[in-house]
Structure formats: C-alpha cells, structure tokens
Motif scaffolding. Structure first.
Motif, mmCIF file in Angstrom:
data_model
loop_
_atom_site.group_PDB
_atom_site.id
_atom_site.type_symbol
_atom_site.label_atom_id
_atom_site.label_comp_id
_atom_site.label_asym_id
_atom_site.label_seq_id
_atom_site.Cartn_x
_atom_site.Cartn_y
_atom_site.Cartn_z
ATOM 1 N N ALA A 84 0.826 -1.212 0.000
ATOM 2 C CA ALA A 84 0.000 0.000 0.000
ATOM 3 C C ALA A 84 0.859 1.261 0.000
ATOM 4 O O ALA A 84 0.404 2.330 -0.407
ATOM 5 C CB ALA A 84 -0.928 0.000 1.206
ATOM 6 N N LEU A 139 -5.138 -0.030 -2.591
ATOM 7 C CA LEU A 139 -4.951 1.035 -1.606
ATOM 8 C C LEU A 139 -3.833 1.984 -2.024
ATOM 9 O O LEU A 139 -3.923 3.194 -1.809
ATOM 10 C CB LEU A 139 -4.643 0.426 -0.236
ATOM 11 N N ALA A 192 -5.214 4.213 -4.715
ATOM 12 C CA ALA A 192 -6.205 5.135 -4.147
ATOM 13 C C ALA A 192 -5.535 6.239 -3.341
ATOM 14 O O ALA A 192 -5.978 7.402 -3.372
ATOM 15 C CB ALA A 192 -7.183 4.360 -3.273
ATOM 16 N N SER A 193 -4.458 5.905 -2.618
ATOM 17 C CA SER A 193 -3.786 6.905 -1.778
ATOM 18 C C SER A 193 -3.086 7.975 -2.606
ATOM 19 O O SER A 193 -2.816 9.070 -2.102
ATOM 20 C CB SER A 193 -2.777 6.225 -0.848
ATOM 21 N N VAL A 210 -6.299 10.111 -3.094
ATOM 22 C CA VAL A 210 -6.893 10.562 -1.825
ATOM 23 C C VAL A 210 -5.970 10.121 -0.685
ATOM 24 O O VAL A 210 -6.014 8.956 -0.258
ATOM 25 C CB VAL A 210 -8.299 9.959 -1.617
ATOM 26 N N GLU A 240 -6.066 10.504 2.372
ATOM 27 C CA GLU A 240 -6.763 10.082 3.592
ATOM 28 C C GLU A 240 -7.072 8.587 3.612
ATOM 29 O O GLU A 240 -7.497 8.048 4.640
ATOM 30 C CB GLU A 240 -8.058 10.873 3.755
ATOM 31 N N VAL A 241 -6.847 7.925 2.482
ATOM 32 C CA VAL A 241 -7.085 6.478 2.412
ATOM 33 C C VAL A 241 -6.229 5.735 3.437
ATOM 34 O O VAL A 241 -6.632 4.689 3.958
ATOM 35 C CB VAL A 241 -6.796 5.962 0.982
ATOM 36 N N LYS A 242 -5.058 6.276 3.758
ATOM 37 C CA LYS A 242 -4.168 5.628 4.742
ATOM 38 C C LYS A 242 -4.846 5.532 6.113
ATOM 39 O O LYS A 242 -4.684 4.540 6.828
ATOM 40 C CB LYS A 242 -2.866 6.410 4.853
ATOM 41 N N LEU A 251 -8.085 5.372 6.587
ATOM 42 C CA LEU A 251 -9.136 4.368 6.429
ATOM 43 C C LEU A 251 -8.541 2.965 6.477
ATOM 44 O O LEU A 251 -9.148 2.041 7.036
ATOM 45 C CB LEU A 251 -9.865 4.596 5.106
ATOM 46 N N GLN A 252 -7.352 2.810 5.917
ATOM 47 C CA GLN A 252 -6.679 1.510 5.921
ATOM 48 C C GLN A 252 -6.431 1.016 7.345
ATOM 49 O O GLN A 252 -6.671 -0.148 7.663
ATOM 50 C CB GLN A 252 -5.343 1.634 5.174
#
Length: 261
Positions: free
Chosen positions: A88, A164, A167-168, A171, A173-175, A177-178
């Motif tokens: 990721a 992921l 996506a990161s 965005v 902020e995906v981290k 959410l992960q």
C-alpha cells in the motif's frame, strides 16, 4: 569497439525488480531492530496467546495442538497485514525512481511483496528450528496445500495493497481508512478462536472474511481431524482471483495518472 547487449522487455523488468528488491533489503538492514522485530513480534504474540488459550482446551483445539492452532492463525494474518501494508506504500515510497522510464510502479509492488514473503519464510524457518530443538512435533499433514493457501493469501494481500496504493495517490486520507479497516482483522480472522467455537447461526457474520477461510483451511491441512466446517476452498479461490483481476484492471487504467499526481 564495445559490444551493446540487447535485453528483452522481460529481462529489463526482472532486473528492475531485483534492483528494488536489493534496495529494500539494504534499507531494512539499516534498521536492524525493525527487521528483527518482524520475526520476534509474531513469536511473542504466539507465546502469549498459547498461554492464554491452553488452560481452556488442555493443549488440544479440535484435534490440533493449541501451539500450532495459534501459529497458523498468527502467521497467516500477520503475513497478510505485512504484505498489504508494505504494498500500500509501494507507489509513494518509490516515486523518485519513476523518473527512469524502465521503472514502473508494478515493479516496486512485486519487489516489496517478494521481500515480505522472504521475511516470513525465515520466520517459519526459525520456528521450525525452535520446534526441532524443543522436540515438538510439527503438525503439517498436507504441506503442499498449506503452501498454496499461503500463496493465495499473498495474492490477496498484494491485490488489496495495490488498490490502496493507487487510491492513496488520489486521496491521501485512504491511509487513515486503511488503519481503521485492518485493526479488526486480528479479532475476526480466527487467530485466537475457531469457527467451531462459535454457534453456527452466527457463522455468516464472519465467513465473508477470506482470511478466516485461509486460516481455518490451513489448520485443516495441518490436521484433518480439525475439520473444515463452515469454510470453503471455492470461496477463497474466487476471492483471490476476483481481487487480483480488480487490482490489475485498476492498475492498468490508473497507474500513469497516479504517479503524475
């Protein structure tokens, strides 16, 4: 006159992966505590969980020794989390290398995932050596099937990590959410409990999780007496192929835009 050696695309790709792989090894050895902790941490977790669980089942959990019941759960789940977490971060971590046209994000993803696989191999080797000197019989009825289950988990982890990672780039902020998503996996993937410990009417709340299937099937491959109630090779295979297809499709569509952001 100097000879110019021509390399195929596949050879160039293999050389790039190997170079990133060596770079990952070097950076890991610069942080010696971090590398050793990747081996020590699962062993501590196994020891603590065995001490907690053993008094309740007398050292035997549904036909499998409590020690190996915990070992299979901890190693598979930590393996998944380690590969997924590293992949990721792979695209962002190696972004400066993409200035070279031979280097693509997929190369860094494969190299980092391969390094994590190598680390876990050494962890299993260390555990096997400890078991040998402590005269503990290793429970592994079908080693080939266990290896195939590990491979499935590896593919799922790479696929989810790739999604992921892409996506990161769009965005950041995906981290966050992960982290929120992965923390519960320790509790719902069957590390400390068996699906057989839970009333059957509640199984459907847990069996959507492919890691639970992988853990329970690995225990079944280690000891047929353990059983495979509630889990399915078909579901694990279907999830593995689906996640791989989705990851490759998303990568093919968006990797150029991802590294340009």
């Amino acid at each position: 006159m100097a000879l110019i050696k021509k390399r195929s695309t596949l050879q160039i790709w293999a050389d790039v992966i190997f170079a990133i792989f060596l770079r990952e090894i070097k950076s890991s050895f610069n942080d010696k505590f971090g590398l050793s902790w990747a081996i020590i941490s699962p062993m501590i977790m196994v020891a603590v969980m065995v001490v907690i669980r053993q008094p309740f089942d007398g050292g035997d959990t549904h036909g499998l020794s409590t020690l190996f019941f915990i070992i299979y759960g901890v190693l598979l789940v930590q393996f998944y989390l380690g590969v997924m977490g590293k992949t990721a971060e792979a695209i962002q971590k190696n972004k400066p290398l993409y200035a070279f046209r031979q280097v693509q994000p997929i190369s860094s993803i494969v190299a980092i995932a391969g390094f994590e696989l190598l680390v876990k191999f050494f962890l299993v080797l260390v555990i096997a050596i400890i078991c040998f000197f402590m005269r503990v019989d290793i429970q592994m009825h079908d080693p080939l099937e266990i290896i195939l289950i590990v491979f499935r988990v590896w593919i799922i982890a790479i696929s989810v990590g790739t999604l992921l990672s892409l996506a990161s780039c769009y965005v950041p902020e995906v981290k966050k959410l992960q982290i929120f998503i992965t923390r519960p996996l320790f509790f719902i993937s069957g590390i400390f409990f068996s699906l057989q410990d839970i009333p059957q009417e509640y199984w459907h709340y847990l069996t959507w999780n492919p890691l639970l299937h992988a853990v329970e099937l690995a225990r079944y491959a280690a000891s047929p007496a353990y059983g495979d109630a509630g889990v399915s090779y078909f579901y694990l295979d279907a999830f593995t192929l689906s996640s791989l297809f989705l990851a490759l499709a998303c990568y093919h569509i968006g990797w150029k835009q991802a590294i340009s952001r």
